[in-house]
Design a protein around this motif. Structure first.
Motif, PDB file in Angstrom:
ATOM      1  N   SER A 163       0.855  -1.186   0.000  1.00 40.49           N
ATOM      2  CA  SER A 163       0.000   0.000   0.000  1.00 40.49           C
ATOM      3  C   SER A 163       0.888   1.232   0.000  1.00 40.49           C
ATOM      4  O   SER A 163       2.106   1.138   0.186  1.00 40.49           O
ATOM      5  N   ALA A 164       0.272   2.387  -0.197  1.00 40.00           N
ATOM      6  CA  ALA A 164       1.037   3.639  -0.198  1.00 40.00           C
ATOM      7  C   ALA A 164       0.165   4.770   0.322  1.00 40.00           C
ATOM      8  O   ALA A 164      -1.027   4.833   0.000  1.00 40.00           O
ATOM      9  N   ASP A 165       0.746   5.639   1.147  1.00 37.25           N
ATOM     10  CA  ASP A 165       0.065   6.864   1.551  1.00 37.25           C
ATOM     11  C   ASP A 165       0.741   8.026   0.819  1.00 37.25           C
ATOM     12  O   ASP A 165       1.433   7.808  -0.172  1.00 37.25           O
ATOM     13  N   THR A 166       0.537   9.230   1.277  1.00 42.90           N
ATOM     14  CA  THR A 166       1.112  10.379   0.569  1.00 42.90           C
ATOM     15  C   THR A 166       2.618  10.475   0.711  1.00 42.90           C
ATOM     16  O   THR A 166       3.277  11.147  -0.091  1.00 42.90           O
ATOM     17  N   GLY A 167       3.191   9.804   1.720  1.00 42.89           N
ATOM     18  CA  GLY A 167       4.619   9.933   1.950  1.00 42.89           C
ATOM     19  C   GLY A 167       5.421   8.677   1.699  1.00 42.89           C
ATOM     20  O   GLY A 167       6.536   8.727   1.169  1.00 42.89           O
ATOM     21  N   TYR A 168       4.893   7.519   2.091  1.00 43.06           N
ATOM     22  CA  TYR A 168       5.657   6.281   2.046  1.00 43.06           C
ATOM     23  C   TYR A 168       4.838   5.131   1.473  1.00 43.06           C
ATOM     24  O   TYR A 168       3.614   5.086   1.608  1.00 43.06           O
ATOM     25  N   TRP A 180       9.268   2.596   2.095  1.00 39.89           N
ATOM     26  CA  TRP A 180      10.162   3.273   1.146  1.00 39.89           C
ATOM     27  C   TRP A 180       9.585   4.626   0.798  1.00 39.89           C
ATOM     28  O   TRP A 180       8.373   4.825   0.796  1.00 39.89           O
ATOM     29  N   GLY A 181      10.484   5.546   0.472  1.00 42.66           N
ATOM     30  CA  GLY A 181      10.067   6.826  -0.072  1.00 42.66           C
ATOM     31  C   GLY A 181       9.817   6.685  -1.571  1.00 42.66           C
ATOM     32  O   GLY A 181       9.950   5.607  -2.155  1.00 42.66           O
ATOM     33  N   SER A 182       9.477   7.792  -2.228  1.00 43.74           N
ATOM     34  CA  SER A 182       9.151   7.748  -3.655  1.00 43.74           C
ATOM     35  C   SER A 182      10.358   7.390  -4.517  1.00 43.74           C
ATOM     36  O   SER A 182      10.203   6.991  -5.665  1.00 43.74           O
ATOM     37  N   ASN A 183      11.578   7.523  -3.971  1.00 51.37           N
ATOM     38  CA  ASN A 183      12.782   7.109  -4.693  1.00 51.37           C
ATOM     39  C   ASN A 183      13.156   5.659  -4.400  1.00 51.37           C
ATOM     40  O   ASN A 183      14.215   5.184  -4.814  1.00 51.37           O
ATOM     41  N   LEU A 184      12.283   4.945  -3.666  1.00 54.85           N
ATOM     42  CA  LEU A 184      12.467   3.554  -3.251  1.00 54.85           C
ATOM     43  C   LEU A 184      13.619   3.353  -2.276  1.00 54.85           C
ATOM     44  O   LEU A 184      14.056   2.226  -2.053  1.00 54.85           O
ATOM     45  N   VAL A 185      14.114   4.432  -1.685  1.00 53.82           N
ATOM     46  CA  VAL A 185      15.092   4.296  -0.602  1.00 53.82           C
ATOM     47  C   VAL A 185      14.343   3.869   0.661  1.00 53.82           C
ATOM     48  O   VAL A 185      13.319   4.452   1.013  1.00 53.82           O
ATOM     49  N   VAL A 214      -0.748  -0.360   8.635  1.00 52.40           N
ATOM     50  CA  VAL A 214      -1.199   0.776   7.834  1.00 52.40           C
ATOM     51  C   VAL A 214      -0.228   1.928   8.068  1.00 52.40           C
ATOM     52  O   VAL A 214       0.232   2.138   9.200  1.00 52.40           O
ATOM     53  N   SER A 215       0.089   2.668   7.012  1.00 55.22           N
ATOM     54  CA  SER A 215       0.946   3.842   7.167  1.00 55.22           C
ATOM     55  C   SER A 215       0.130   5.109   6.956  1.00 55.22           C
ATOM     56  O   SER A 215      -0.854   5.115   6.225  1.00 55.22           O
ATOM     57  N   GLY A 216       0.563   6.190   7.593  1.00 59.33           N
ATOM     58  CA  GLY A 216      -0.080   7.488   7.458  1.00 59.33           C
ATOM     59  C   GLY A 216       0.583   8.490   8.366  1.00 59.33           C
ATOM     60  O   GLY A 216       1.009   8.158   9.480  1.00 59.33           O
ATOM     61  N   ALA A 217       0.696   9.733   7.910  1.00 59.00           N
ATOM     62  CA  ALA A 217       1.280  10.821   8.702  1.00 59.00           C
ATOM     63  C   ALA A 217       2.662  10.447   9.230  1.00 59.00           C
ATOM     64  O   ALA A 217       3.001  10.731  10.381  1.00 59.00           O
ATOM     65  N   ASP A 218       3.492   9.832   8.381  1.00 59.16           N
ATOM     66  CA  ASP A 218       4.857   9.433   8.735  1.00 59.16           C
ATOM     67  C   ASP A 218       4.892   8.453   9.895  1.00 59.16           C
ATOM     68  O   ASP A 218       5.868   8.394  10.647  1.00 59.16           O
ATOM     69  N   ARG A 219       3.823   7.670  10.052  1.00 60.47           N
ATOM     70  CA  ARG A 219       3.768   6.646  11.085  1.00 60.47           C
ATOM     71  C   ARG A 219       3.310   5.326  10.468  1.00 60.47           C
ATOM     72  O   ARG A 219       2.615   5.313   9.464  1.00 60.47           O
ATOM     73  N   VAL A 220       3.705   4.239  11.113  1.00 63.26           N
ATOM     74  CA  VAL A 220       3.238   2.916  10.731  1.00 63.26           C
ATOM     75  C   VAL A 220       2.607   2.278  11.969  1.00 63.26           C
ATOM     76  O   VAL A 220       3.254   2.160  13.009  1.00 63.26           O
ATOM     77  N   ALA A 221       1.333   1.903  11.854  1.00 66.34           N
ATOM     78  CA  ALA A 221       0.632   1.222  12.940  1.00 66.34           C
ATOM     79  C   ALA A 221       0.535  -0.255  12.602  1.00 66.34           C
ATOM     80  O   ALA A 221       0.150  -0.620  11.486  1.00 66.34           O
ATOM     81  N   ILE A 222       0.870  -1.109  13.549  1.00 69.04           N
ATOM     82  CA  ILE A 222       0.986  -2.549  13.304  1.00 69.04           C
ATOM     83  C   ILE A 222       0.213  -3.314  14.373  1.00 69.04           C
ATOM     84  O   ILE A 222       0.299  -2.989  15.570  1.00 69.04           O
ATOM     85  N   SER A 239       7.876   6.145  10.183  1.00 69.00           N
ATOM     86  CA  SER A 239       8.097   5.548   8.863  1.00 69.00           C
ATOM     87  C   SER A 239       9.546   5.633   8.427  1.00 69.00           C
ATOM     88  O   SER A 239       9.942   4.961   7.464  1.00 69.00           O
ATOM     89  N   ASN A 240      10.345   6.465   9.111  1.00 69.85           N
ATOM     90  CA  ASN A 240      11.736   6.653   8.743  1.00 69.85           C
ATOM     91  C   ASN A 240      12.601   6.553   9.983  1.00 69.85           C
ATOM     92  O   ASN A 240      12.112   6.683  11.113  1.00 69.85           O
TER      93      ASN A 240
END
Length: 419
Positions: A163-168, A180-185, A214-222, A239-240
């Protein structure tokens, strides 16, 4: 000055030179034969896909425009100008008007997942393929024309969810997770790490099984369960990595007292709230909390905030994924579609007897129902009218997205465009 005689090449020199040339050519052939390029077929678009403008009105009636198989998606994947399908190793971007291929990308490997990502920015399509290391080969394709512009590979589980949100972008399986970011780093890797460079990077938990994320707002909830856990755990990570190259853990809490029932499901993550669907199979341990299916709200530190009873199954359907669209999140519980405020995760209303999550079209929420699409006010759920839809023998789940004037439904492993 005496003239120096030129060196003369002997027969041995010529043989050695010929052998070196043969070895170099043979090595090149081997590299090409075993490379991913030889097993890749890329057909790019002659012209970029035109951006689809938002619809001005919701139609009162629709017919099927086209349909296509898409085994590796559960929700219609849409870019700014196309609908993305994935089957038999091939990712195809289709024109919304007639379903014809705008571009395609195929590899001679099993396709694990594909997703449209960052449609508000880079507008890419991600394709994940399986090799000997699991679903580990990731390619990023430009949504407008299918040109490949980034790739990565790392260890992964044999089955994954993308999945993807606006940032990751977020890829997870039963034992490990990556962003990953949009550059796949890579942002973070969590869970099973075969050879950690720094063992102190991640939180000190072992043997964790990941059930949803789920990811969102630079966070990942698991939702996970680790060695020694009596019940299911909610963990919230950044997320980073931090400036010290470590995973920042916002919070981690056991949210059930046992694990005899199905695991809860993370639905949404914002900077203020983590939203979880709990089918009620296990007690939560919160005194006075509702029992049975409910939406549970937590702080980013994984502290319980509130609980809201909803209609639903003890286990959310496996192919039910939340849809985030224009300020609302919709999630199908198996018996109803719950609609949340995307800014804070708070439940707004639920649509009983719905058969899947919906999306916004011309300011109104479209929710799939048996034999119809319910058109509702997005802020309070008032049923404005219904669009008849003949889905044949399909009874659900059905996930719905909107692209321009087209309504796109995912019905099992088939994507259907209505208009």
């Amino acid at each position: 000055m005496a003239r120096i005689k030129p060196e003369r090449r002997t027969r041995t020199d010529l043989i050695v030179t010929a052998l070196i040339a043969v070895i170099v050519i043979a090595a090149g052939v081997v590299v090409w034969w075993t490379s991913s390029a030889r097993r890749t077929e890329s057909v790019t678009a002659a012209e970029p896909a035109p951006i689809q403008l938002p619809a001005e009105n919701v139609p009162r009636g629709v017919t099927v425009k086209w349909s296509a198989r898409s085994d590796v998606t559960t929700v219609p994947q849409i870019t700014r100008g196309s609908v993305v399908t994935g089957v038999d190793g091939t990712v195809t971007a289709r024109r919304p008007a007639d379903g014809s291929a705008l571009w395609s990308y195929r590899r001679d490997l099993p396709l694990c997942a594909t997703a449209a990502a960052w449609s508000g920015g880079d507008d890419d399509v991600l394709a994940v393929y399986r090799n000997a290391r699991g679903c580990s080969e990731v390619t990023s394709l430009r949504a407008a024309d299918g040109v490949r512009h980034a790739a990565r590979t790392s260890d992964a589980d044999p089955t994954v969810h993308l999945s993807a949100d606006t940032g990751y972008a977020l890829l997870y399986g039963p034992t490990r997770l990556e962003t990953w970011g949009s550059n796949l780093v890579r942002g973070i890797e969590y869970g099973r790490v075969s050879a950690p460079v720094n063992p102190d990077v991640a939180p000190d938990r072992t043997g964790c099984r990941l059930y949803s994320a789920v990811s969102g707002a630079d966070r990942v909830a698991i939702i996970e369960r680790c060695d020694g856990d009596a019940g299911y755990r909610l963990t919230v990570l950044s997320s980073n990595l931090t400036s010290e190259e470590k995973i920042r853990q916002w919070g981690s809490t056991l949210i059930t007292t046992s694990a005899t029932g199905p695991a809860p499901r993370v639905v949404a993550a914002t900077d203020s709230t983590i939203t979880v669907y709990d089918g009620g199979g296990d007690p939560s341990g919160t005194v006075g909390a509702p029992t049975g299916p409910r939406i549970r709200l937590f702080t980013p530190q994984a502290e319980s905030r509130s609980e809201h009873p909803v209609a639903g199954d003890a286990q959310a359907p496996e192919r039910s994924d939340p849809i985030v669209d224009q300020g609302v999140v919709s999630f199908w519980t198996g018996r109803a579609t719950v609609v949340l405020d995307a800014s804070n995760g708070t439940p707004l209303f639920q649509v009983a007897d719905a058969i899947g999550p919906g999306a916004v079209m011309s300011g109104q929420l479209l929710v799939p129902m048996p034999g119809a699409i319910s058109v509702r006010r997005a802020y309070d759920g008032h049923d404005e009218f219904r669009i008849p839809v003949d889905r044949g023998q399909v009874v659900g789940p059905v996930s719905l997205r909107v692209l321009g004037e087209s309504i796109i439904e995912q019905r099992g492993t088939e994507v259907v465009a209505l208009g």
